[in-house]
Enzyme design. Structure first.
Site, short mmCIF file in Angstrom:
data_model
loop_
_atom_site.label_atom_id
_atom_site.label_comp_id
_atom_site.label_asym_id
_atom_site.label_seq_id
_atom_site.Cartn_x
_atom_site.Cartn_y
_atom_site.Cartn_z
N GLY A 239 26.53 73.44 27.58
CA GLY A 239 26.72 74.71 26.90
C GLY A 239 26.91 75.95 27.76
O GLY A 239 27.27 77.00 27.23
N GLY A 276 29.65 70.17 30.65
CA GLY A 276 31.04 69.74 30.52
C GLY A 276 31.95 70.85 31.01
O GLY A 276 32.47 70.82 32.13
N ARG A 277 32.09 71.87 30.16
CA ARG A 277 32.98 72.99 30.46
C ARG A 277 32.72 73.62 31.84
O ARG A 277 33.66 73.93 32.57
CB ARG A 277 32.79 74.06 29.38
CG ARG A 277 33.75 75.22 29.43
CD ARG A 277 33.28 76.33 28.46
NE ARG A 277 32.98 75.82 27.15
CZ ARG A 277 33.87 75.71 26.15
NH1 ARG A 277 35.09 76.11 26.32
NH2 ARG A 277 33.51 75.22 24.97
N TYR A 317 39.98 77.86 18.43
CA TYR A 317 38.84 78.76 18.64
C TYR A 317 39.27 80.20 18.92
O TYR A 317 38.48 80.99 19.40
CB TYR A 317 38.00 78.32 19.85
CG TYR A 317 37.65 76.86 19.93
CD1 TYR A 317 36.87 76.26 18.95
CD2 TYR A 317 38.08 76.10 21.01
CE1 TYR A 317 36.52 74.92 19.06
CE2 TYR A 317 37.73 74.76 21.12
CZ TYR A 317 36.96 74.18 20.14
OH TYR A 317 36.62 72.86 20.26
N CYS A 344 55.86 73.77 14.96
CA CYS A 344 56.10 74.40 13.66
C CYS A 344 54.79 74.78 12.98
O CYS A 344 54.44 74.24 11.93
CB CYS A 344 56.92 73.47 12.79
SG CYS A 344 58.39 72.90 13.64
N GLU A 345 54.04 75.65 13.61
CA GLU A 345 52.78 76.17 13.06
C GLU A 345 52.64 77.60 13.59
O GLU A 345 52.87 77.84 14.77
CB GLU A 345 51.57 75.38 13.60
CG GLU A 345 51.56 73.91 13.33
CD GLU A 345 50.98 73.55 11.97
OE1 GLU A 345 50.39 74.43 11.31
OE2 GLU A 345 51.12 72.39 11.59
N TYR A 373 38.36 70.64 27.47
CA TYR A 373 38.83 70.72 26.09
C TYR A 373 40.32 71.08 26.04
O TYR A 373 40.78 71.80 25.16
CB TYR A 373 37.96 71.71 25.27
CG TYR A 373 36.49 71.36 25.41
CD1 TYR A 373 35.98 70.21 24.83
CD2 TYR A 373 35.63 72.15 26.18
CE1 TYR A 373 34.65 69.86 25.00
CE2 TYR A 373 34.29 71.80 26.36
CZ TYR A 373 33.82 70.66 25.76
OH TYR A 373 32.50 70.30 25.93
C1 LIG Z 1 30.06 69.12 23.85
C2 LIG Z 1 28.72 68.67 24.26
C3 LIG Z 1 28.25 68.91 25.56
C4 LIG Z 1 29.04 69.67 26.59
O1 LIG Z 1 29.12 71.02 26.28
P1 LIG Z 1 29.74 72.05 27.32
O2 LIG Z 1 29.70 73.34 26.61
O3 LIG Z 1 31.11 71.59 27.63
O4 LIG Z 1 28.87 72.05 28.52
C5 LIG Z 1 27.01 68.40 25.91
N1 LIG Z 1 26.25 67.71 25.01
C6 LIG Z 1 26.66 67.48 23.75
C7 LIG Z 1 25.80 66.73 22.83
C8 LIG Z 1 27.90 67.96 23.34
O5 LIG Z 1 28.31 67.74 22.08
#
Ligand SMILES: *Cc1c(COP(=O)(O)O)cnc(C)c1O
Length: 420
Positions: A239, A276-277, A317, A344-345, A373
């Site tokens: 997150g 992730g991000r 988003y 086409c959107e 993403y």
């Molecule tokens: C999407 C997700 C993440 C990764 O989130 P980021 O914002 O990309 O760090 C981690 N855990 C769960 C359960 C997720 O759904």
């Protein structure tokens, strides 16, 4: 911090000019920087130095095998949300003992696969899912190590579509039902409670709601332990926000880590993180070529060869991405464009009223911060081939997903007998 910058007037990824890649592979094309991926993994690991910590990279942010292998070499584990992601992580060399399985709707087949692989932990999101997992595990003679994903009822996240920790979101067990879930685990065979899991959203640019959620979780850990549950781990999800604009100022991983150090102090927990991000986001760009400028009565449309099927974030988003020409331009005259794709959107728009140096057909642009993403959300909508992906490492690069040709695009389809 990333490794995309102008050198001699040409935008580079590490030591490779993006033009060189576009010439060879064509556009649109995703380009990822190994040095950036590694740096992010190391900064996060370093921030948690001295703590028992598993960095389970969230495969859904970017699950390309080349990206996963790069992160596996940095010692990352994986957070997966499907059997397919589990197999990707394993294929990339991530040991099962470093894989956690999240997600609200795991199938029995996925549960069986993960049990056979012997993953580190299942994150469970409902009493119903728990009962199914227990049954699947018991039928295979295995015990699943589980953490219950709790919903702390804390609002956070960069956009309503990526907020997951508020009551009313579909994610997690409601806060006041969490202890009941652990009591259920203690009663049934096939599952063993090892931890508590939480993930409140994505692109969170303020540590305060995270701290609030994590403090609630640590309170729950204490209660559960008092009730006799052997809670050894907390999984705090992902997150952390990244800067998409130069004015964005997300909290540094060190602040995040210090907050976690404080809230977990004295509990002797293994901490699992699912970034992730923050690892992949700024490690990738989408290179696209301008087709032409279509002057309009109200505004000029800059048509590019990438579309929302290649990069969904702006449509999904309303996300902002910086867009830079591959050839550096002197500061000076600006033109105002809506930068749009060929789909086409009406939502197929990468930027509205963006001031850019004058762009002509044939000029190439980099849509920045597209490493997370991005390619994972792409589709073949409008019968457009999936975008290729390229990984750069210093002065070398490799195509890590090639562009399918037309025959490959339709290879899974067939015309039924009665029509032939
Ligand atoms: C999407 C997700 C993440 C990764 O989130 P980021 O914002 O990309 O760090 C981690 N855990 C769960 C359960 C997720 O759904």
């Amino acid at each position: 911090m990333h490794h995309f910058d102008y050198r001699n007037g040409r935008l580079h990824c590490e030591d490779v000019a993006l033009d060189t890649i576009a010439d060879e592979v064509g556009t649109p094309v995703y380009v990822y920087s190994s040095a950036t991926l590694r740096r992010h993994a190391r900064v996060i690991a370093g921030a948690f130095d001295g703590m028992s910590c598993l960095i389970a990279y969230s495969v859904k942010a970017n699950g390309n095998l080349g990206v996963l292998r790069t992160l596996a070499e940095e010692g990352c584990g994986a957070d997966v949300v499907s059997g397919g992601e589990l197999m990707r992580a394993r294929r990339a060399g991530i040991p099962a003992s470093r894989i956690v399985f999240s997600g609200v709707g795991k199938t029995r087949a996925e549960m069986r696969l993960a049990l056979e692989e012997g993953i580190h932990q299942f994150n469970i999101e409902s009493a119903a899912e728990l009962a199914v997992l227990a049954e699947v595990a018991a039928s295979t003679g295995k015990t699943a190590k589980v953490a219950v994903r709790v919903n702390p009822d804390v609002a956070a996240g960069g956009h309503p579509n990526i907020s997951t920790g508020k009551s009313g979101d579909k994610f997690g067990v409601p806060w006041n039902e969490a202890r009941k879930a652990y009591a259920q685990i203690a009663e049934i065979d096939g599952v063993e409670a090892v931890g508590v899991d939480v993930h409140i959203g994505s692109q969170i640019d303020d540590i305060t709601p995270m701290r609030a959620a994590f403090e609630k979780v640590m309170g729950l850990v204490r209660e559960l332990r008092q009730e006799g549950h052997d809670i050894q781990r907390v999984d705090l999800g992902g997150g952390l926000a990244i800067p998409y604009k130069s004015t964005d100022n997300p909290p540094p991983p060190s602040d995040y880590a210090n907050m976690i150090r404080e809230v977990t102090e004295g509990l002797g927990l293994e901490v699992i993180l699912e970034p992730g991000r923050v690892i992949a986001g700024n490690a990738g760009v989408l290179v696209t070529e301008a087709l032409f400028v279509k002057p309009g009565p109200a505004r000029n449309f800059l048509m590019v060869d990438a579309g929302m099927n290649d990069l969904m974030r702006p449509a999904l988003y309303q996300a902002h991405h910086d867009i830079l020409p591959l050839r550096e331009r002197p500061a000076g005259d600006k033109m105002r464009y809506d930068i749009v794709g060929p789909i086409c959107e009406s939502t197929d728009k990468f930027a509205a009223e963006r001031d850019m140096p004058p762009i002509e057909g044939g000029d190439r642009l980099a849509i920045m911060s597209a490493g997370a993403y991005g390619a994972v959300l792409s589709s073949q909508y409008n019968a457009r081939p999936l975008v290729p992906e390229v990984l750069v490492d210093g002065d070398r690069y490799a195509v890590i997903r090639r562009r399918p040709d037309f025959e490959e695009m339709i290879a899974l389809e067939s015309i039924p007998d009665w029509l032939s």
